[in-house]
Write a protein that holds these residues in place. Structure first.
Motif, PDB file in Angstrom:
ATOM      1  N   GLY A   1      -2.099  -6.528   2.776  1.00  0.00           N
ATOM      2  CA  GLY A   1      -0.975  -5.621   2.789  1.00  0.00           C
ATOM      3  C   GLY A   1      -0.577  -5.287   4.215  1.00  0.00           C
TER       4      GLY A   1
ATOM      5  N   GLU B   1       0.837  -1.202   0.000  1.00  0.00           N
ATOM      6  CA  GLU B   1       0.000   0.000   0.000  1.00  0.00           C
ATOM      7  C   GLU B   1       0.869   1.249   0.000  1.00  0.00           C
TER       8      GLU B   1
ATOM      9  N   TRP C   1     -10.581  -2.775   0.743  1.00  0.00           N
ATOM     10  CA  TRP C   1      -9.899  -1.934   1.731  1.00  0.00           C
ATOM     11  C   TRP C   1     -10.626  -2.074   3.072  1.00  0.00           C
TER      12      TRP C   1
ATOM     13  N   LEU D   1      -5.258   6.320  -1.891  1.00  0.00           N
ATOM     14  CA  LEU D   1      -4.467   5.161  -1.516  1.00  0.00           C
ATOM     15  C   LEU D   1      -4.345   4.211  -2.697  1.00  0.00           C
TER      16      LEU D   1
ATOM     17  N   THR E   1      -1.359   1.221   5.785  1.00  0.00           N
ATOM     18  CA  THR E   1      -0.851   2.581   5.646  1.00  0.00           C
ATOM     19  C   THR E   1      -1.686   3.501   6.542  1.00  0.00           C
TER      20      THR E   1
ATOM     21  N   TYR F   1      -5.832  -1.040   5.395  1.00  0.00           N
ATOM     22  CA  TYR F   1      -5.246  -2.263   4.847  1.00  0.00           C
ATOM     23  C   TYR F   1      -5.975  -2.642   3.562  1.00  0.00           C
ATOM     24  N   CYS F   2      -5.223  -3.118   2.582  1.00  0.00           N
ATOM     25  CA  CYS F   2      -5.875  -3.681   1.406  1.00  0.00           C
ATOM     26  C   CYS F   2      -5.771  -5.196   1.471  1.00  0.00           C
TER      27      CYS F   2
ATOM     28  N   CYS G   1      -2.772   0.175  -3.816  1.00  0.00           N
ATOM     29  CA  CYS G   1      -2.315  -1.123  -3.332  1.00  0.00           C
ATOM     30  C   CYS G   1      -2.022  -1.996  -4.543  1.00  0.00           C
TER      31      CYS G   1
END
Length: 121
Positions: free
Chosen positions: A112, A6, A36, A20, A115, A94-95, A22
């Motif tokens: 991921g 990410e 996400w 964002l 971020t 998070y993805c 990813c």
């Protein structure tokens, strides 16, 4: 090996925007849904938005009309456009990707590393 990386998080003022990204890389045969999630301090991880390989989307009620999820299948990348940000959107984002590594394996969900998005004046 499969990696989801990410990028795009940061500090933004209320009402601001972020985008964002990813990117999934490695041994990937196909990707089904990508999504996400976010986790604020002291809270459980929650779904923000999800998008299928065909482009169908679903959003949490709290972000509808403000966030937009999209993906580039050729790049194995999912995006989240965050607009009209509020302090309560502050969280680690998070993805994930539901994917197959080859034609003979079952789908597996990969995540991921997250971020940070901080919305503050």
């Amino acid at each position: 090996q499969v990696q989801l990386v990410e990028s795009g998080g940061g500090l933004v003022q209320p009402g601001g925007s972020l985008r964002l990204s990813c990117a999934a890389s490695g041994s990937i045969f196909s990707i089904n849904a990508m999504g996400w999630y976010r986790q604020a301090p002291g809270k459980e991880r929650e779904l923000v938005a999800v998008i299928t390989s065909g482009g169908s989307t679903n959003y949490a009620d709290s972000v509808k009309g403000r966030f937009t999820i999209s993906r580039d299948n050729a790049k194995n990348t999912v995006y989240l456009q965050l607009n009209s940000l509020k302090p309560e959107d502050t969280a680690v984002y998070y993805c994930n990707a539901d994917l197959r590594r080859n034609a003979f394996t079952l789908n597996t969900v990969y995540w991921g590393q997250g971020t940070q998005v901080t919305v503050s004046a």
